[in-house]
Design a protein around this motif. Structure first.
Motif, PDB file in Angstrom:
ATOM      1  N   GLU A 292       0.896  -1.171  -0.080  1.00  0.00           N
ATOM      2  CA  GLU A 292      -0.157  -0.011  -0.064  1.00  0.00           C
ATOM      3  C   GLU A 292       1.002   1.283   0.019  1.00  0.00           C
ATOM      4  OE1 GLU A 292      -4.059  -0.383   2.101  1.00  0.00           O
ATOM      5  OE2 GLU A 292      -2.364  -1.376   3.430  1.00  0.00           O
ATOM      6  N   ASP A 293       2.241   1.082  -0.212  1.00  0.00           N
ATOM      7  CA  ASP A 293       3.115   2.384  -0.225  1.00  0.00           C
ATOM      8  C   ASP A 293       2.578   3.495  -1.135  1.00  0.00           C
ATOM      9  OD1 ASP A 293       4.686   0.992   1.673  1.00  0.00           O
ATOM     10  OD2 ASP A 293       6.261   0.691   0.398  1.00  0.00           O
ATOM     11  N   ALA A 294       2.011   3.104  -2.507  1.00  0.00           N
ATOM     12  CA  ALA A 294       1.894   3.931  -3.542  1.00  0.00           C
ATOM     13  C   ALA A 294       0.428   4.891  -2.933  1.00  0.00           C
ATOM     14  CB  ALA A 294       1.490   3.056  -4.740  1.00  0.00           C
ATOM     15  N   ALA A 295      -0.638   3.885  -2.207  1.00  0.00           N
ATOM     16  CA  ALA A 295      -1.676   4.679  -1.822  1.00  0.00           C
ATOM     17  C   ALA A 295      -1.445   5.680  -0.664  1.00  0.00           C
ATOM     18  CB  ALA A 295      -2.745   3.693  -1.290  1.00  0.00           C
ATOM     19  N   VAL A 296      -0.404   5.392   0.239  1.00  0.00           N
ATOM     20  CA  VAL A 296       0.058   6.068   1.227  1.00  0.00           C
ATOM     21  C   VAL A 296       0.716   7.523   0.611  1.00  0.00           C
ATOM     22  CG1 VAL A 296       1.678   6.511   3.275  1.00  0.00           C
ATOM     23  CG2 VAL A 296       0.260   4.402   3.076  1.00  0.00           C
ATOM     24  N   ALA A 297       1.488   7.108  -0.155  1.00  0.00           N
ATOM     25  CA  ALA A 297       2.546   8.153  -1.019  1.00  0.00           C
ATOM     26  C   ALA A 297       1.464   9.337  -1.664  1.00  0.00           C
ATOM     27  CB  ALA A 297       3.282   7.658  -1.766  1.00  0.00           C
ATOM     28  N   ALA A 298       0.293   8.765  -2.404  1.00  0.00           N
ATOM     29  CA  ALA A 298      -0.370   9.506  -3.126  1.00  0.00           C
ATOM     30  C   ALA A 298      -1.177  10.311  -2.194  1.00  0.00           C
ATOM     31  CB  ALA A 298      -1.285   8.607  -3.945  1.00  0.00           C
ATOM     32  N   ARG A 299      -1.749   9.838  -1.046  1.00  0.00           N
ATOM     33  CA  ARG A 299      -2.697  10.395   0.091  1.00  0.00           C
ATOM     34  C   ARG A 299      -2.059  11.701   0.529  1.00  0.00           C
ATOM     35  NH1 ARG A 299      -7.728  10.746   2.250  1.00  0.00           N
ATOM     36  NH2 ARG A 299      -7.659  11.208   4.182  1.00  0.00           N
ATOM     37  N   PHE A 300      -0.622  11.358   0.978  1.00  0.00           N
ATOM     38  CA  PHE A 300       0.130  12.311   1.427  1.00  0.00           C
ATOM     39  C   PHE A 300       1.050  13.291   0.766  1.00  0.00           C
ATOM     40  CE2 PHE A 300      -1.368   9.319   4.945  1.00  0.00           C
ATOM     41  CZ  PHE A 300      -2.360  10.049   5.450  1.00  0.00           C
ATOM     42  N   GLY A 301       0.982  12.890  -0.406  1.00  0.00           N
ATOM     43  CA  GLY A 301       1.736  13.827  -1.262  1.00  0.00           C
ATOM     44  C   GLY A 301       3.517  13.701  -1.122  1.00  0.00           C
ATOM     45  N   LEU A 302       3.634  12.148  -0.612  1.00  0.00           N
ATOM     46  CA  LEU A 302       5.111  11.944  -0.260  1.00  0.00           C
ATOM     47  C   LEU A 302       5.666  11.081  -1.478  1.00  0.00           C
ATOM     48  CD1 LEU A 302       4.445  10.671   3.135  1.00  0.00           C
ATOM     49  CD2 LEU A 302       5.522  12.608   2.445  1.00  0.00           C
ATOM     50  N   PRO A 303       7.117  11.256  -2.074  1.00  0.00           N
ATOM     51  CA  PRO A 303       7.668  10.333  -2.994  1.00  0.00           C
ATOM     52  C   PRO A 303       7.482   8.814  -2.404  1.00  0.00           C
ATOM     53  CG  PRO A 303       9.279  12.384  -2.436  1.00  0.00           C
ATOM     54  CD  PRO A 303       7.875  12.232  -1.352  1.00  0.00           C
ATOM     55  N   LEU A 304       7.075   8.040  -3.423  1.00  0.00           N
ATOM     56  CA  LEU A 304       6.727   6.719  -3.181  1.00  0.00           C
ATOM     57  C   LEU A 304       8.159   6.086  -2.463  1.00  0.00           C
ATOM     58  CD1 LEU A 304       5.498   3.858  -3.285  1.00  0.00           C
ATOM     59  CD2 LEU A 304       5.899   3.667  -5.779  1.00  0.00           C
ATOM     60  N   GLU A 305       9.385   6.242  -3.069  1.00  0.00           N
ATOM     61  CA  GLU A 305      10.351   5.782  -2.413  1.00  0.00           C
ATOM     62  C   GLU A 305      10.713   6.170  -1.275  1.00  0.00           C
ATOM     63  OE1 GLU A 305      10.213   7.962  -5.432  1.00  0.00           O
ATOM     64  OE2 GLU A 305      10.317   6.427  -6.645  1.00  0.00           O
ATOM     65  N   ARG A 306      10.416   7.297  -0.816  1.00  0.00           N
ATOM     66  CA  ARG A 306      10.434   7.733   0.658  1.00  0.00           C
ATOM     67  C   ARG A 306       9.656   6.979   1.548  1.00  0.00           C
ATOM     68  NH1 ARG A 306       9.376  13.839   2.018  1.00  0.00           N
ATOM     69  NH2 ARG A 306      11.047  13.971   0.642  1.00  0.00           N
TER      70      ARG A 306
ATOM     71  N   ALA B 264       0.081   2.861  10.336  1.00  0.00           N
ATOM     72  CA  ALA B 264      -1.085   3.494   9.586  1.00  0.00           C
ATOM     73  C   ALA B 264      -2.368   3.390  10.312  1.00  0.00           C
ATOM     74  CB  ALA B 264      -1.145   2.768   8.258  1.00  0.00           C
ATOM     75  N   LEU B 265      -3.090   4.472  10.082  1.00  0.00           N
ATOM     76  CA  LEU B 265      -4.547   4.397  10.765  1.00  0.00           C
ATOM     77  C   LEU B 265      -5.537   4.580   9.612  1.00  0.00           C
ATOM     78  CD1 LEU B 265      -4.430   6.975  13.698  1.00  0.00           C
ATOM     79  CD2 LEU B 265      -3.985   4.398  14.012  1.00  0.00           C
TER      80      LEU B 265
ATOM     81  N   ASP C  80     -11.685   1.541   4.479  1.00  0.00           N
ATOM     82  CA  ASP C  80     -10.400   1.321   3.593  1.00  0.00           C
ATOM     83  C   ASP C  80      -9.440   2.120   3.330  1.00  0.00           C
ATOM     84  OD1 ASP C  80     -11.801  -1.152   3.216  1.00  0.00           O
ATOM     85  OD2 ASP C  80     -12.924  -0.667   1.298  1.00  0.00           O
ATOM     86  N   ASP C  81      -9.647   3.491   3.607  1.00  0.00           N
ATOM     87  CA  ASP C  81      -8.850   4.660   3.453  1.00  0.00           C
ATOM     88  C   ASP C  81      -7.848   4.847   4.695  1.00  0.00           C
ATOM     89  OD1 ASP C  81     -10.219   5.326   1.195  1.00  0.00           O
ATOM     90  OD2 ASP C  81     -11.603   6.508   2.307  1.00  0.00           O
ATOM     91  N   VAL C  82      -6.429   4.837   4.368  1.00  0.00           N
ATOM     92  CA  VAL C  82      -5.499   5.107   5.218  1.00  0.00           C
ATOM     93  C   VAL C  82      -5.451   6.821   5.452  1.00  0.00           C
ATOM     94  CG1 VAL C  82      -2.994   5.412   5.543  1.00  0.00           C
ATOM     95  CG2 VAL C  82      -3.864   3.427   4.421  1.00  0.00           C
ATOM     96  N   VAL C  83      -5.761   6.955   6.705  1.00  0.00           N
ATOM     97  CA  VAL C  83      -5.968   8.393   7.215  1.00  0.00           C
ATOM     98  C   VAL C  83      -4.877   8.769   8.006  1.00  0.00           C
ATOM     99  CG1 VAL C  83      -8.337   8.454   6.926  1.00  0.00           C
ATOM    100  CG2 VAL C  83      -7.466   7.925   9.262  1.00  0.00           C
ATOM    101  N   ALA C  84      -3.903   8.268   8.462  1.00  0.00           N
ATOM    102  CA  ALA C  84      -2.686   8.768   9.131  1.00  0.00           C
ATOM    103  C   ALA C  84      -1.669   7.821   8.663  1.00  0.00           C
ATOM    104  CB  ALA C  84      -2.964   8.688  10.400  1.00  0.00           C
ATOM    105  N   PHE C  85      -0.234   8.019   8.679  1.00  0.00           N
ATOM    106  CA  PHE C  85       0.721   7.298   8.490  1.00  0.00           C
ATOM    107  C   PHE C  85       1.906   7.907   9.039  1.00  0.00           C
ATOM    108  CE2 PHE C  85       4.594   6.072   6.020  1.00  0.00           C
ATOM    109  CZ  PHE C  85       4.660   4.622   6.373  1.00  0.00           C
ATOM    110  N   ALA C  86       2.882   6.885   9.801  1.00  0.00           N
ATOM    111  CA  ALA C  86       4.238   7.311  10.373  1.00  0.00           C
ATOM    112  C   ALA C  86       5.283   6.303  10.294  1.00  0.00           C
ATOM    113  CB  ALA C  86       4.005   7.995  11.918  1.00  0.00           C
ATOM    114  N   THR C  87       6.349   6.536  10.532  1.00  0.00           N
ATOM    115  CA  THR C  87       7.325   5.403  10.611  1.00  0.00           C
ATOM    116  C   THR C  87       8.146   5.923  11.854  1.00  0.00           C
ATOM    117  OG1 THR C  87       9.070   6.288   9.109  1.00  0.00           O
ATOM    118  CG2 THR C  87       7.683   4.417   8.523  1.00  0.00           C
TER     119      THR C  87
END
Length: 112
Positions: free
Chosen positions: A1-15, A29-30, A34-41
């Motif tokens: 789901e990296d691509a969905a997280v990247a698109a949702r938060f405007g981050l580069p996929l590689e990051r 991820a929260l 079905d939607d990721v609404v929060a993400f952190a590492t």
């Protein structure tokens, strides 16, 4: 789901992929439905969370609470977070007692 997280938060996929797969880091991820609404590492050894992204500022607390069980109890009782490109999140964190240690400016341009 990296691509969905990247698109949702405007981050580069590689990051997203790089941070999520770093040894010793805890990806979190929260979801709402079905939607990721929060993400952190989260790096318990730092301790810090980057990226730290929320769809709405009121999701900062639930994301922090989800990360808390992964904190090292022998480390400091604080957490560094990066509120990159999200002034509403930054304001929410400041209103809750956070302090700004430094401001970052991310710049980019194509290389000739």
């Amino acid at each position: 789901e990296d691509a969905a997280v990247a698109a949702r938060f405007g981050l580069p996929l590689e990051r997203v992929t790089t941070q999520r797969t770093r040894v010793g880091y805890v990806p979190m991820a929260l979801r709402e439905g079905d939607d990721v609404v929060a993400f952190a590492t989260f790096s318990p050894s730092h301790p810090g969370a980057y990226p730290f992204c929320v769809a709405r500022p009121d999701l900062a607390r639930p994301l922090l609470e989800a990360l808390r069980p992964h904190a090292d109890p022998n480390r400091a009782d604080f957490l560094y977070v990066t509120a990159e490109g999200d002034p509403a999140l930054a304001r929410t964190l400041l209103d809750a007692g956070a302090t700004v240690l430094f401001e970052l400016y991310r710049m980019g341009a194509p290389l000739p």
